[in-house]
Design a protein around this motif. Structure first.
Motif, PDB file in Angstrom:
ATOM      1  N   LYS A 167      -1.855   3.879  -1.057  1.00  0.00           N
ATOM      2  CA  LYS A 167      -2.497   4.556   0.072  1.00  0.00           C
ATOM      3  C   LYS A 167      -1.599   5.551   0.789  1.00  0.00           C
ATOM      4  O   LYS A 167      -2.074   6.458   1.470  1.00  0.00           O
ATOM      5  N   TRP A 168      -0.286   5.369   0.670  1.00  0.00           N
ATOM      6  CA  TRP A 168       0.664   6.252   1.348  1.00  0.00           C
ATOM      7  C   TRP A 168       1.768   6.683   0.404  1.00  0.00           C
ATOM      8  O   TRP A 168       2.323   5.854  -0.330  1.00  0.00           O
ATOM      9  N   PHE A 169       2.104   7.959   0.462  1.00  0.00           N
ATOM     10  CA  PHE A 169       3.242   8.515  -0.279  1.00  0.00           C
ATOM     11  C   PHE A 169       4.361   8.777   0.731  1.00  0.00           C
ATOM     12  O   PHE A 169       4.209   9.606   1.632  1.00  0.00           O
ATOM     13  N   CYS A 170       5.460   8.060   0.611  1.00  0.00           N
ATOM     14  CA  CYS A 170       6.596   8.277   1.516  1.00  0.00           C
ATOM     15  C   CYS A 170       7.811   8.692   0.712  1.00  0.00           C
ATOM     16  O   CYS A 170       8.252   7.970  -0.188  1.00  0.00           O
ATOM     17  N   HIS A 171       8.341   9.840   1.032  1.00  0.00           N
ATOM     18  CA  HIS A 171       9.514  10.370   0.342  1.00  0.00           C
ATOM     19  C   HIS A 171      10.760  10.229   1.205  1.00  0.00           C
ATOM     20  O   HIS A 171      10.715  10.482   2.419  1.00  0.00           O
ATOM     21  N   PRO A 217      10.361  -2.754   7.447  1.00  0.00           N
ATOM     22  CA  PRO A 217       9.301  -3.304   8.307  1.00  0.00           C
ATOM     23  C   PRO A 217       8.762  -2.293   9.318  1.00  0.00           C
ATOM     24  O   PRO A 217       7.576  -2.271   9.638  1.00  0.00           O
ATOM     25  N   ARG A 218       9.642  -1.422   9.782  1.00  0.00           N
ATOM     26  CA  ARG A 218       9.230  -0.419  10.754  1.00  0.00           C
ATOM     27  C   ARG A 218       8.358   0.661  10.106  1.00  0.00           C
ATOM     28  O   ARG A 218       7.386   1.129  10.707  1.00  0.00           O
ATOM     29  N   LEU A 219       8.704   1.033   8.877  1.00  0.00           N
ATOM     30  CA  LEU A 219       7.871   1.997   8.142  1.00  0.00           C
ATOM     31  C   LEU A 219       6.439   1.468   8.047  1.00  0.00           C
ATOM     32  O   LEU A 219       5.472   2.184   8.309  1.00  0.00           O
ATOM     33  N   VAL A 220       6.316   0.191   7.711  1.00  0.00           N
ATOM     34  CA  VAL A 220       4.990  -0.413   7.569  1.00  0.00           C
ATOM     35  C   VAL A 220       4.255  -0.410   8.910  1.00  0.00           C
ATOM     36  O   VAL A 220       3.099   0.006   9.000  1.00  0.00           O
ATOM     37  N   SER A 221       4.943  -0.829   9.973  1.00  0.00           N
ATOM     38  CA  SER A 221       4.237  -0.966  11.254  1.00  0.00           C
ATOM     39  C   SER A 221       3.844   0.391  11.831  1.00  0.00           C
ATOM     40  O   SER A 221       2.795   0.517  12.461  1.00  0.00           O
ATOM     41  N   ASP A 225       0.803  -1.224   0.000  1.00  0.00           N
ATOM     42  CA  ASP A 225       0.000   0.000   0.000  1.00  0.00           C
ATOM     43  C   ASP A 225       0.837   1.275   0.000  1.00  0.00           C
ATOM     44  O   ASP A 225       0.295   2.372   0.016  1.00  0.00           O
ATOM     45  N   ILE A 226       2.160   1.116   0.028  1.00  0.00           N
ATOM     46  CA  ILE A 226       3.038   2.280   0.185  1.00  0.00           C
ATOM     47  C   ILE A 226       3.816   2.553  -1.098  1.00  0.00           C
ATOM     48  O   ILE A 226       4.350   1.629  -1.716  1.00  0.00           O
ATOM     49  N   PHE A 227       3.850   3.819  -1.489  1.00  0.00           N
ATOM     50  CA  PHE A 227       4.682   4.272  -2.603  1.00  0.00           C
ATOM     51  C   PHE A 227       5.902   4.953  -1.996  1.00  0.00           C
ATOM     52  O   PHE A 227       5.772   5.965  -1.312  1.00  0.00           O
ATOM     53  N   ILE A 228       7.070   4.363  -2.197  1.00  0.00           N
ATOM     54  CA  ILE A 228       8.295   4.916  -1.618  1.00  0.00           C
ATOM     55  C   ILE A 228       9.079   5.595  -2.725  1.00  0.00           C
ATOM     56  O   ILE A 228       9.463   4.946  -3.704  1.00  0.00           O
ATOM     57  N   SER A 229       9.307   6.905  -2.590  1.00  0.00           N
ATOM     58  CA  SER A 229      10.075   7.591  -3.619  1.00  0.00           C
ATOM     59  C   SER A 229      11.382   8.095  -3.032  1.00  0.00           C
ATOM     60  O   SER A 229      11.433   8.567  -1.903  1.00  0.00           O
ATOM     61  N   VAL A 230      12.429   7.952  -3.807  1.00  0.00           N
ATOM     62  CA  VAL A 230      13.767   8.383  -3.385  1.00  0.00           C
ATOM     63  C   VAL A 230      14.279   9.394  -4.389  1.00  0.00           C
ATOM     64  O   VAL A 230      14.349   9.110  -5.590  1.00  0.00           O
ATOM     65  N   LYS A 231      14.632  10.559  -3.889  1.00  0.00           N
ATOM     66  CA  LYS A 231      15.207  11.590  -4.760  1.00  0.00           C
ATOM     67  C   LYS A 231      16.698  11.340  -4.882  1.00  0.00           C
ATOM     68  O   LYS A 231      17.397  11.231  -3.887  1.00  0.00           O
ATOM     69  N   THR A 232      17.164  11.230  -6.120  1.00  0.00           N
ATOM     70  CA  THR A 232      18.594  11.044  -6.317  1.00  0.00           C
ATOM     71  C   THR A 232      19.035  11.844  -7.541  1.00  0.00           C
ATOM     72  O   THR A 232      18.232  12.570  -8.135  1.00  0.00           O
ATOM     73  N   GLN A 270      13.455   2.520  14.662  1.00  0.00           N
ATOM     74  CA  GLN A 270      13.497   3.749  13.870  1.00  0.00           C
ATOM     75  C   GLN A 270      13.081   3.477  12.425  1.00  0.00           C
ATOM     76  O   GLN A 270      13.311   2.386  11.899  1.00  0.00           O
ATOM     77  N   ILE A 271      12.490   4.474  11.782  1.00  0.00           N
ATOM     78  CA  ILE A 271      12.075   4.328  10.384  1.00  0.00           C
ATOM     79  C   ILE A 271      13.218   4.665   9.433  1.00  0.00           C
ATOM     80  O   ILE A 271      13.482   3.951   8.478  1.00  0.00           O
ATOM     81  N   SER A 272      13.887   5.790   9.682  1.00  0.00           N
ATOM     82  CA  SER A 272      14.918   6.230   8.745  1.00  0.00           C
ATOM     83  C   SER A 272      16.151   6.718   9.489  1.00  0.00           C
ATOM     84  O   SER A 272      16.075   7.094  10.662  1.00  0.00           O
ATOM     85  N   PHE A 273      17.262   6.698   8.771  1.00  0.00           N
ATOM     86  CA  PHE A 273      18.554   7.133   9.310  1.00  0.00           C
ATOM     87  C   PHE A 273      19.235   7.983   8.239  1.00  0.00           C
ATOM     88  O   PHE A 273      18.926   7.843   7.054  1.00  0.00           O
ATOM     89  N   GLY A 274      20.177   8.808   8.655  1.00  0.00           N
ATOM     90  CA  GLY A 274      20.911   9.609   7.691  1.00  0.00           C
ATOM     91  C   GLY A 274      22.407   9.445   7.862  1.00  0.00           C
ATOM     92  O   GLY A 274      22.855   8.811   8.816  1.00  0.00           O
ATOM     93  N   PHE A 275      23.148   9.998   6.927  1.00  0.00           N
ATOM     94  CA  PHE A 275      24.598  10.093   7.133  1.00  0.00           C
ATOM     95  C   PHE A 275      25.116  11.341   6.449  1.00  0.00           C
ATOM     96  O   PHE A 275      24.511  11.856   5.514  1.00  0.00           O
ATOM     97  N   PHE A 276      26.209  11.803   6.937  1.00  0.00           N
ATOM     98  CA  PHE A 276      26.873  12.929   6.307  1.00  0.00           C
ATOM     99  C   PHE A 276      28.348  12.629   6.288  1.00  0.00           C
ATOM    100  O   PHE A 276      28.929  12.267   7.298  1.00  0.00           O
ATOM    101  N   TRP A 277      28.941  12.719   5.136  1.00  0.00           N
ATOM    102  CA  TRP A 277      30.325  12.308   4.997  1.00  0.00           C
ATOM    103  C   TRP A 277      30.986  13.112   3.904  1.00  0.00           C
ATOM    104  O   TRP A 277      30.558  13.094   2.763  1.00  0.00           O
TER     105      TRP A 277
END
Ligand code: UDP
Ligand code: MN
Length: 277
Positions: free
Chosen positions: A95-99, A109-113, A14-21, A226-233
């Motif tokens: 049903k869901w737009f996740c960017h 799995p955590r995003l879904v729950s 049910d989830i549309f996951i979009s990644v900007k790259t 946690q749902i998401s994590f980041g990094f900076f390098w």
């Protein structure tokens, strides 16, 4: 309101996951994603880029979309991609737009729950605020407006009900005019449309994270939640590394820590056998 009984049936489907790259990151950021969390959501995840790359097209089974947006880190150009992400979501019927950004690790799995706690038939704007106060913009000749927004670099999700209400303002490329009107980046403009124009408030979901936070402060026993994590390098800047603190591969082999994080969460993946214990 939150009703646990309503949406237990929400699944990854049910989830549309979009990644900007972007072409700038197809060598440094994309391969890690393709090796890790993308494998858990191959059908649901779409990449919005500005280049044609047959290898990546093949690795994602055709899930790379060349937006033909200019490839610069300018509000206008980021809005161009977000506009196309949003239009693809509308067409998807999900049903869901996740960017997310391409420097995010997404714990599928955590995003879904977490989404199971909310009803996609109601208006939901879920994310993490980059600052704990509203931002202000000049709009239509000096009218100053204050509103909140979810930082794009941590990821955000919008329910279908709310996305449909945004449609007269944002669909078919209209989102780009909104960005230009307020001269702000895409995530601020999303907040502007939802909070200021539609009067729907963001719901702070603390499980979304970006590299604006200190990633190493996340305790090991909380990573799974946690749902998401980041990094900076930055190359050659030893002290500006901001990444999750998780055991696994060497820092040299895995500077983002996303390979190690993935093995921590999903140790059955084949490449995790290469971790030296
Ligand atoms: N990005 C893009 N085009 C560019 C530069 C960046 O589409 O020319 C994307 C990038 O892939 C990422 C997001 O914009 O998903 C944010 O970029 P970045 O992480 O480099 O910068 P930040 O906004 O976090 O400082
Ligand atoms: Mn970033």
């Amino acid at each position: 309101s939150i009703d646990d009984s309503v949406n237990k049936n929400i699944t990854l489907e049910d989830i549309f996951i979009s990644v900007k790259t972007s072409r700038h990151y197809q060598a440094s950021r994309l391969p890690v994603i393709l090796k890790t969390w993308f494998q858990l959501a191959k059908e649901q995840t779409w990449f919005f880029t500005d280049v044609d790359n047959p290898l990546h097209q093949n690795q994602t089974n055709g899930h790379m979309i060349n937006t033909h947006c200019p490839s610069f880190h300018q509000p206008k150009h980021l809005c161009c991609k977000t506009s196309i992400e949003y239009d693809h979501f509308l067409d998807s019927g999900k049903k869901w737009f996740c960017h997310f950004d391409d420097d995010n690790y997404v714990n599928i799995p955590r995003l879904v729950s977490v989404l199971q706690r909310y009803d996609h038939r109601l208006d939901w704007y879920l994310g993490r605020q980059s600052v704990n106060r509203p931002v202000y913009v000049n709009y239509q000749k000096k009218k100053i407006l204050y509103f909140r927004f979810g930082t794009g670099g941590a990821g955000y999700c919008i329910s279908r009900s709310l996305a449909l209400k945004m449609s007269p303002i944002a669909s078919g490329g209209r989102f780009m005019s909104v960005c230009e009107g307020i001269r702000m980046p895409d995530d601020v403009a999303i907040g502007f449309v939802i909070e200021q124009l539609l009067k729907v408030n963001i719901t702070e979901v603390p499980e979304f994270h970006s590299h604006l936070e200190q990633m190493k402060l996340l305790p090991l026993n909380k990573l799974r939640d946690q749902i998401s994590f980041g990094f900076f390098w930055k190359k050659n800047y030893k002290d500006t590394v901001n990444a999750v603190n998780v055991p696994g591969f060497s820092a040299r082999y895995d500077p983002t820590r996303f390979l190690s994080l993935h093995c921590f969460l999903f140790p059955y993946f084949q490449f995790c056998k290469l971790i030296r214990r």
